[in-house]
Design a protein around this motif. Structure first.
Motif, PDB file in Angstrom:
ATOM      1  N   ILE A   1       0.876  -1.164   0.000  1.00 48.68           N
ATOM      2  CA  ILE A   1       0.000   0.000   0.000  1.00 48.68           C
ATOM      3  C   ILE A   1       0.918   1.219   0.000  1.00 48.68           C
ATOM      4  O   ILE A   1       1.622   1.471   0.983  1.00 48.68           O
ATOM      5  N   GLY A   2       0.925   1.923  -1.107  1.00 43.35           N
ATOM      6  CA  GLY A   2       1.853   3.037  -1.246  1.00 43.35           C
ATOM      7  C   GLY A   2       3.270   2.497  -1.302  1.00 43.35           C
ATOM      8  O   GLY A   2       3.591   1.637  -2.105  1.00 43.35           O
ATOM      9  N   LYS A   3       4.116   2.989  -0.404  1.00 45.14           N
ATOM     10  CA  LYS A   3       5.502   2.535  -0.356  1.00 45.14           C
ATOM     11  C   LYS A   3       5.709   1.441   0.673  1.00 45.14           C
ATOM     12  O   LYS A   3       6.808   0.924   0.816  1.00 45.14           O
TER      13      LYS A   3
END
Length: 62
Positions: A31-33
């Protein structure tokens, strides 16, 4: 469970940082980075249950 949390828990049972990242790439969610590992997988590995990987793979990221 975040990678940081998983590394702290799995380090106690002898699973190193590189192995945790490999688990995250294969069985985790990004999720994201950030990568997150299923808590059921981490708890299963700590408990010595290698079937945890199979269960997470078959039932989804519980």
């Amino acid at each position: 469970m975040t990678i940081r949390e998983a590394k702290a828990v799995l380090k106690r049972v002898g699973i190193g940082q590189e192995a945790v990242y490999a688990l995250a790439r294969k069985h985790g969610v990004r999720i994201g980075k950030r990568f997150y590992l299923p808590r059921a997988l981490v708890e299963g590995l700590v408990g010595g249950d290698l079937e945890a990987i199979r269960l997470v793979r078959e039932e989804g990221n519980a």
